[in-house]
Design a protein around this motif. Structure first.
Motif, PDB file in Angstrom:
ATOM      1  N   SER A   1      51.132  -3.809  89.158  1.00 16.00           N
ATOM      2  CA  SER A   1      52.224  -4.572  88.539  1.00 16.00           C
ATOM      3  C   SER A   1      52.911  -5.493  89.534  1.00 16.00           C
ATOM      4  O   SER A   1      53.609  -6.416  89.147  1.00 16.00           O
ATOM      5  CB  SER A   1      53.256  -3.620  87.925  1.00 16.00           C
TER       6      SER A   1
ATOM      7  N   VAL B   1      52.350  -2.036  93.941  1.00 16.50           N
ATOM      8  CA  VAL B   1      52.900  -1.105  92.959  1.00 16.50           C
ATOM      9  C   VAL B   1      51.956  -1.012  91.763  1.00 16.50           C
ATOM     10  O   VAL B   1      51.532  -2.033  91.217  1.00 16.50           O
ATOM     11  CB  VAL B   1      54.303  -1.554  92.477  1.00 16.50           C
TER      12      VAL B   1
ATOM     13  N   VAL C   1      51.403   0.860  87.877  1.00 13.90           N
ATOM     14  CA  VAL C   1      52.064   1.533  86.758  1.00 13.90           C
ATOM     15  C   VAL C   1      51.019   1.837  85.694  1.00 13.90           C
ATOM     16  O   VAL C   1      49.973   1.186  85.641  1.00 13.90           O
ATOM     17  CB  VAL C   1      53.203   0.672  86.163  1.00 13.90           C
TER      18      VAL C   1
ATOM     19  N   SER D   1      55.603   5.472  88.728  1.00 12.32           N
ATOM     20  CA  SER D   1      55.026   4.345  89.459  1.00 12.32           C
ATOM     21  C   SER D   1      54.437   4.876  90.759  1.00 12.32           C
ATOM     22  O   SER D   1      54.934   5.851  91.322  1.00 12.32           O
ATOM     23  CB  SER D   1      56.057   3.248  89.738  1.00 12.32           C
TER      24      SER D   1
ATOM     25  N   ARG E   1      53.306   3.616  94.559  1.00 12.39           N
ATOM     26  CA  ARG E   1      53.616   2.520  95.467  1.00 12.39           C
ATOM     27  C   ARG E   1      53.010   2.783  96.841  1.00 12.39           C
ATOM     28  O   ARG E   1      53.221   3.832  97.420  1.00 12.39           O
ATOM     29  CB  ARG E   1      55.139   2.430  95.562  1.00 12.39           C
TER      30      ARG E   1
END
Length: 132
Positions: free
Chosen positions: A60, A69, A71, A81, A83
């Protein structure tokens, strides 16, 4: 918000580590043995977690040589999420941090925290092995 994370230092320049992580095709190499039915592109990945669920993730957000990131692309049992953050850690070294942020109620936190921490730890150690 539950935050689960781990970091490692890799003997590679930040551009190389970021480049590897920014292509979801490479993430199959970081997955534990209980992941199967893996399909991916540079931006999306779908897989099944043995005895649990089928997941589909997409990138995303990308910030070159800083952060990536991911999702879920479909309805997840909770908001989550994933990361990856990278930062320089000296000459030709990169610190890579994997963070899972999840909106878990108390019951889900008790059930999911252990497996999520194992996943984070596994992916961080595999990243170090693969990029060594």
């Amino acid at each position: 918000m539950t935050i689960i994370q781990n970091s490692t230092v890799i003997q590679q320049p930040i551009g190389d580590v970021y480049s590897f992580l920014s292509d979801l095709n490479n993430h199959q190499q970081l997955m534990p043995d209980n992941i199967y039915n893996w399909t991916s592109t540079a931006d999306e990945a779908q897989f099944t977690i043995k005895n649990m669920a089928k997941l589909a993730l997409k990138i995303s957000q990308r910030v070159e040589n800083k952060e990536l990131v991911c999702v879920p692309t479909n309805e997840a049992p909770f908001e989550v999420s994933l990361r990856w953050q990278v930062e320089e850690a000296g000459e030709g070294q990169t610190k890579a941090t994997f963070i899972i942020e999840a909106q878990l109620n108390m019951m889900m936190k008790m059930m999911a925290s252990g497996p999520l921490q194992k996943l984070v730890d596994h992916q961080v150690s595999r990243l170090k092995e693969v990029l060594g």
